[in-house]
Enzyme design. Structure first.
Site, short mmCIF file in Angstrom:
data_model
loop_
_atom_site.label_atom_id
_atom_site.label_comp_id
_atom_site.label_asym_id
_atom_site.label_seq_id
_atom_site.Cartn_x
_atom_site.Cartn_y
_atom_site.Cartn_z
CG HIS A 1 -0.28 0.25 2.53
ND1 HIS A 1 0.27 -0.76 3.27
CD2 HIS A 1 -0.06 1.38 3.24
CE1 HIS A 1 0.80 -0.28 4.38
NE2 HIS A 1 0.62 1.03 4.39
C1 UD1 Z 1 -2.26 5.75 5.77
C2 UD1 Z 1 -0.97 6.32 6.32
C3 UD1 Z 1 0.15 5.32 6.14
C4 UD1 Z 1 -0.22 3.97 6.73
C5 UD1 Z 1 -1.56 3.51 6.19
C6 UD1 Z 1 -1.95 2.28 6.94
C7 UD1 Z 1 -0.76 8.78 6.11
C8 UD1 Z 1 -0.07 9.85 5.38
N1 UD1 Z 1 -0.58 7.53 5.60
O1 UD1 Z 1 -2.08 5.56 4.38
O2 UD1 Z 1 1.31 5.77 6.80
O3 UD1 Z 1 0.77 3.03 6.39
O4 UD1 Z 1 -2.55 4.53 6.42
O5 UD1 Z 1 -2.97 1.57 6.40
O6 UD1 Z 1 -1.42 9.01 7.09
N2 UD1 Z 1 -9.41 4.24 1.81
C9 UD1 Z 1 -10.57 3.51 1.80
N3 UD1 Z 1 -11.14 3.18 3.00
C10 UD1 Z 1 -10.62 3.54 4.18
C11 UD1 Z 1 -9.44 4.29 4.17
C12 UD1 Z 1 -8.84 4.63 2.98
O7 UD1 Z 1 -11.10 3.16 0.74
O8 UD1 Z 1 -11.18 3.19 5.24
C13 UD1 Z 1 -8.77 4.57 0.50
C14 UD1 Z 1 -9.20 5.92 -0.07
O9 UD1 Z 1 -9.28 5.78 -1.44
C15 UD1 Z 1 -8.03 6.82 0.29
C16 UD1 Z 1 -6.84 5.87 0.25
O10 UD1 Z 1 -7.36 4.63 0.70
O11 UD1 Z 1 -7.88 7.88 -0.60
C17 UD1 Z 1 -5.71 6.32 1.13
O12 UD1 Z 1 -6.11 6.52 2.49
P1 UD1 Z 1 -5.27 7.48 3.47
O13 UD1 Z 1 -5.76 7.35 4.85
O14 UD1 Z 1 -5.19 8.83 2.89
O15 UD1 Z 1 -3.81 6.92 3.38
P2 UD1 Z 1 -3.29 5.42 3.39
O16 UD1 Z 1 -2.69 5.11 2.07
O17 UD1 Z 1 -4.33 4.52 3.95
N1 UDP Z 2 -3.16 -5.73 9.21
C1 UDP Z 2 -4.39 -6.36 9.34
N2 UDP Z 2 -5.04 -6.79 8.22
C2 UDP Z 2 -4.52 -6.65 6.98
C3 UDP Z 2 -3.26 -6.01 6.85
C4 UDP Z 2 -2.61 -5.55 7.99
O1 UDP Z 2 -4.88 -6.55 10.46
O2 UDP Z 2 -5.16 -7.06 6.01
C5 UDP Z 2 -2.50 -5.21 10.44
C6 UDP Z 2 -1.08 -5.67 10.65
O3 UDP Z 2 -1.04 -6.91 11.32
C7 UDP Z 2 -0.53 -4.55 11.52
C8 UDP Z 2 -1.24 -3.33 10.97
O4 UDP Z 2 -2.40 -3.80 10.31
O5 UDP Z 2 -0.89 -4.75 12.88
C9 UDP Z 2 -0.32 -2.60 10.02
O6 UDP Z 2 -1.02 -1.65 9.32
P1 UDP Z 2 -0.61 -1.15 7.86
O7 UDP Z 2 0.22 -2.16 7.17
O8 UDP Z 2 -1.88 -0.71 7.24
O9 UDP Z 2 0.20 0.18 8.21
P2 UDP Z 2 1.73 0.53 8.42
O10 UDP Z 2 2.23 -0.33 9.52
O11 UDP Z 2 2.43 0.30 7.12
O12 UDP Z 2 1.73 1.96 8.75
#
Ligand code: UD1
Ligand code: UDP
Length: 362
Positions: free
Chosen positions: A203
């Site tokens: 992601h």
């Molecule tokens: C965010 C964090 C990232 C983290 C990730 C964990 C920031 C800058 N980034 O990235 O560090 O690793 O979360 O998962 O805060 N979306 C959905 N449903 C949701 C949430 C998001 O569909 O519930 C989609 C939307 O299209 C959105 C995109 O995911 O535009 C990105 O979501 P966003 O929270 O902006 O950043 P992440 O890539 O999730």
């Molecule tokens: N995780 C989860 N389901 C998934 C993918 C990740 O429960 O399908 C959990 C994972 O075990 C960890 C957390 O989500 O505890 C990590 O989140 P993510 O990878 O979204 O964010 P990051 O750590 O890169 O910021």
């Protein structure tokens, strides 16, 4: 004297749960505010259930957007709720936009903050999270580091030593609490996977936001799938782009919705290999002793390489690295786990916070 936790995105929840639990045991009054940065049930609600987190007192429903729009909504919503609730301390987690906005709002309102997972540095300002980390650590009043390298980075950036505490990793407390429930068999059966399989999560914007990069990555993942069946619980970010780049289901590649915490870690526990660009997953695979190949040019968690099962790879080196990892299994260079990753980090953090509240050291 209420402690207010600001949570918003998936990785915040497993970091916060042990801190909330330990503060409750210490008799500290607490509230959770959910920013709504993540809002799908599988990115948020399921974690509250799996981790036993209390209901938030407010959900700001900020949703998705560009960094500016999302951060602006976070700032506006958090300013209002923090002004209204006037906590003695706001606790923030990790490096997401919700973390950044909460600390910025509190700094301007004169509300003290504590940052859990302080001091991690990839030294790559091209990562939005790195920008968030640097700003958050410059502003927070109490800093809780998960590893000795993180503590050194804080010292190098001029953080006063009395503000920073090496406490180990609360995300690993959550993993330890979940361990008795982590059984791969039911998830593997439900997903129709063979006994030997790999798990991939992808992601990071650097991997999934451009079609060219996504194509290289997908072609590498498909080469891994020729060696071992791969299951991908896919984050919503980049889902369409990865599909356009060729990440489509086949006999050897399952693409599924994100999994809940217990299901995901159960799947990881039974995996022969994990391929990821997640931060937290690098740490969890280290503790579960599953080989982890991280498709990134750097990591803010180098301890998962020196004291864990993690290796950095590029799309070009991934297929051969997978072959090697599948043949050799997990290997930890130091032969030792990271210090203080012992399931007691939440208690250490709560201890420091309780003393801080009692001292009135604002
Ligand atoms: C965010 C964090 C990232 C983290 C990730 C964990 C920031 C800058 N980034 O990235 O560090 O690793 O979360 O998962 O805060 N979306 C959905 N449903 C949701 C949430 C998001 O569909 O519930 C989609 C939307 O299209 C959105 C995109 O995911 O535009 C990105 O979501 P966003 O929270 O902006 O950043 P992440 O890539 O999730
Ligand atoms: N995780 C989860 N389901 C998934 C993918 C990740 O429960 O399908 C959990 C994972 O075990 C960890 C957390 O989500 O505890 C990590 O989140 P993510 O990878 O979204 O964010 P990051 O750590 O890169 O910021």
């Amino acid at each position: 004297q209420t402690v207010l936790h600001v949570l918003g995105a998936r990785p915040n929840f497993p970091k916060a749960a042990p801190v909330v639990r330990a503060l409750a045991e210490a008799g500290v009054a607490q509230e959770i505010v959910h920013t709504g940065q993540h809002y799908d049930a599988l990115m948020s609600d399921v974690f509250f259930a799996d981790l036993g987190l209390p209901e938030p007192v407010a959900n700001l429903a900020v949703g998705s957007g560009t960094h500016a729009r999302q951060t602006a909504a976070l700032l506006t919503g958090l300013e209002e709720v923090i002004t209204e609730r006037r906590p003695a301390l706001v606790v923030v987690y990790g490096d997401v936009n919700s973390t950044l906005a909460a600390v910025l709002v509190c700094a301007k309102l004169g509300v003290p903050t504590a940052h859990v997972e302080a001091g991690l540095r990839s030294f790559d300002r091209g990562m939005p999270e790195e920008v968030n980390r640097v700003v958050v650590d410059a502003l927070a009043d109490l800093l809780f580091a998960t590893s000795p390298d993180a503590l050194s980075h804080l010292a190098n950036e001029g953080v006063a030593p009395e503000k920073a505490h090496l406490v180990g990793n609360p995300m690993i407390d959550s993993l330890f609490s979940a361990l008795p429930k982590l059984d791969p068999a039911p998830v593997v059966a439900r997903l129709g996977l063979p006994e030997r399989y790999a798990v991939a999560t992808l992601h990071r914007p650097g991997n999934v936001d451009s079609l060219d990069t996504a194509r290289e990555l997908v072609s590498a993942v498909l080469k891994v799938a020729e060696q071992v069946p791969v299951v991908v619980p896919l984050h919503p970010r980049g889902r369409e782009r990865l599909a356009e780049a060729g990440l489509v289901p086949s006999e050897r590649l399952s693409i599924i919705e994100p999994l809940g915490y217990v299901d995901f870690l159960s799947l990881v526990r039974g995996a022969a290999l994990v391929v990821t660009d997640s931060g937290g997953v690098q740490e969890e695979t280290t503790m579960l002793e599953v080989p982890c190949l991280t498709v990134r040019p750097n990591t803010e968690r180098p301890i998962t390489i020196s004291h864990g099962t993690n290796r950095l790879v590029t799309p070009a080196t991934l297929p051969a690295a997978a072959e090697k990892a599948l043949a050799e299994g997990a290997r930890t260079p130091s032969g030792e786990l990271p210090p203080l990753w012992d399931g007691r980090s939440g208690a250490r953090i709560a201890g420091v916070i309780a003393r801080w509240l009692a001292d009135g050291s604002r």
